[in-house]
Each structure stands twice: as C-alpha cells, then as structure tokens.
Scaffold this motif. Structure first.
Motif, short mmCIF file in Angstrom:
data_model
loop_
_atom_site.label_atom_id
_atom_site.label_comp_id
_atom_site.label_asym_id
_atom_site.label_seq_id
_atom_site.Cartn_x
_atom_site.Cartn_y
_atom_site.Cartn_z
N GLU A 1 9.59 -11.13 4.44
CA GLU A 1 8.29 -10.47 4.48
C GLU A 1 8.37 -9.10 3.83
OE1 GLU A 1 8.97 -9.25 9.15
OE2 GLU A 1 6.95 -9.67 8.48
N ARG A 2 7.20 -8.58 3.46
CA ARG A 2 7.09 -7.26 2.86
C ARG A 2 5.87 -6.56 3.44
NH1 ARG A 2 7.96 -9.13 -3.46
NH2 ARG A 2 10.24 -9.28 -3.40
N GLN A 3 5.76 -5.28 3.17
CA GLN A 3 4.55 -4.54 3.52
C GLN A 3 3.95 -3.93 2.26
OE1 GLN A 3 4.11 -1.83 6.69
NE2 GLN A 3 4.93 -3.19 8.26
N GLU A 4 2.65 -4.08 2.14
CA GLU A 4 1.91 -3.52 1.01
C GLU A 4 0.76 -2.70 1.59
OE1 GLU A 4 2.78 -4.14 -2.12
OE2 GLU A 4 3.95 -6.00 -2.05
N ASN B 1 0.75 -7.43 5.17
CA ASN B 1 2.12 -7.83 5.52
C ASN B 1 2.40 -9.25 5.00
OD1 ASN B 1 3.84 -8.26 8.76
ND2 ASN B 1 4.67 -8.11 6.71
#
Length: 283
Positions: free
Chosen positions: A224-227, A274
């Motif tokens: 996962e990532r956060q933008e 997310n």
C-alpha cells in the motif's frame, strides 16, 4: 490462437465522438440507471446515481485512480506475461482502465462489467460490456459457468461492495493459474472525510487481504501507499469528490460551514488517499 491488441476509441465497440451524432462536446450520452436496483436509496442506489452524475467529469478528476491504474498495469508487465485468453474487468466505469489495458494486453475476449449501464462507451469496441452488480454471484456463476477467466482486473471498485465475499467468490470464475490484479484502498483512505463527516467505507488491512486470499491464491505482490491531494479551498476538495463520484459515501449529504472550516483549519484542505495493490495467481 490469434490475439488482439487495440486502443479503446479505435476498437469496434466504443463510440467515436467525432462520428456519433448523439455525442455532445465529445462526451457520450449519460449512462442509464440499472433498472434492477431497488427504489430505496441503498448504498448501491446512491453509488449508481453518483457515478451517473459524474460520468462526464470522472476521468478529469479521478487523479489518484488514474495513477493507480498505471501502477496496476505496470505490476502486471513486471511480474507476468501479457497474454490472457479471457479477461474480466470489474467496475469498469466508462472505460478509463479498459483503454489502458487494451493498449498493453493481448487477449481473445475482454469483458467489462459495471453496475451502471455504460454500454454507450463500449458500443463500437471489441469489449463485451456487461451491466450487472459484481455481487450478483448467481448471475456471474451462470455467465462464466462454461468459460472462466484467465485474468480478473479491477481498480478502485471493490470497496463499494463486501470485499471479503467478493474475493472469496472470484476463484469460482477463474481458471487455475489465472491472475487477479486489483487496485483497492486501505484504512487511511479519505480519513479526513470520515473524521469530519462521519461517513466512509469498510476498508481492509494488508493482513486481512492476505488472510482472505491465501487459501486460493498465491500472492505475488501486496503493498500500500499514501497519496495526498491538496486543494486551494475546502469547497474545491468537496467538488473534487463530487466530480469523481465519491459523494456516494452518504446519501443526501450536506456540506456545512463548520465542515468546510474544519477541513481548512485541521487538514489544510488536504485529502488522503491510501491505494493498495494486489497481484495474485490462483493455485
């Protein structure tokens, strides 16, 4: 067996805006509401209405979803071959991901499914559009009883349903060795809206996805990532949500001065996304 690779607007079923008398300002006619939905304003009903309203503005405003699509397809290119005889895309919308996928995949049959009737967007392409609810498992079992899928592709769609039930069902319509490529959202997605407005979807953690998938799928990648998207004003942030259909979170939602003020004061007019990516192969 001959394979096909095409761009969405050049393929046989997507309307060419320059040639279609129905189109206005290069935008296909608004899709039709699915008549099988119940009249009470459930989440699915509100989802349909919101995405109907945002059908002409989604592509320009779905900035994170656009980035997720590119990441998802890049994962496919990195980890797996790009030929899949039968492809099924869940929650295809007006074909934003479809167009990108057709540009890199080789396939025999590409089916795209959505609860909203976006068939006008696919009428002149080789894509087979199916207007159906991805949670109508009896219908999907019937549709794919004789011909399952080699690739199931979906981006920013599964969170609108019961993800656990959907993920547990997908092996029934996937061949052994078939691939699952998903872009979904994690727990931190739109956390500002949840805190300020008290509404949000039921997201899953990485560990929960792993637990659900592990019995039937070999997980190739899961992360996962956060933008973060920053807006000049709080009203601009909420307008962005409406134009990308995300106002389906809560029926008849009203934006108050207090909510606008809090988004600016507490979160500096910023929305958190997310994205979470899954690539798996059926055991």
């Amino acid at each position: 067996m001959a394979s096909k690779k095409s761009s969405l607007l050049e393929s046989k079923n997507i309307k060419n805006p320059a040639k279609s008398p129905k189109l206005k300002d290069n935008i296909p006619p608004k899709p039709k509401e699915n008549p099988t939905l119940k009249p009470n304003l459930t989440l699915k009903q509100n989802l349909t209405r919101s995405f109907l309203a945002a059908s002409s503005t989604y592509n320009q405003n779905a900035l994170i979803q656009d980035k997720m699509q590119s990441t998802l397809l890049e994962l496919l290119k990195t980890h797996l071959p790009l030929y899949y005889e039968n492809v099924l895309e869940l929650g295809c919308g007006s074909g934003m991901l479809t167009k990108k996928a057709l540009g890199i995949l080789e396939y025999k049959i590409y089916r795209a499914l959505d609860i909203v009737d976006f068939s006008d967007y696919f009428r002149e392409s080789e894509v087979e559009f199916i207007c159906a609810d991805m949670e109508d498992f009896s219908l999907l079992k019937m549709l794919f009883s004789c011909q399952k899928n080699h690739l199931i592709l979906s981006n920013a769609a599964l969170q609108w349903g019961n993800q656990k039930e959907i993920l547990e069902f997908l092996p029934y319509i996937t061949y052994q060795g078939g691939v699952l490529a998903l872009g979904v959202f994690g727990l931190e997605n739109l956390k500002e809206i949840r805190l300020l407005c008290g509404c949000g979807l039921d997201y899953l953690t990485l560990e929960e996805y792993q637990k659900i998938l592990a019995p039937q799928w070999e997980i190739l990648t899961l992360f996962e990532r956060q933008e973060k998207l920053h807006f000049n004003t709080p009203l601009e942030a909420f307008w962005h949500l409406k134009q990308s259909g995300v106002n389906a979170l809560k029926p008849n939602f009203k934006i108050t001065k207090q909510i606008l003020s809090a988004l600016q004061k507490d979160f500096n007019n910023t929305l958190t996304y997310n994205p979470l990516y899954i690539l798996a192969q059926k055991k």
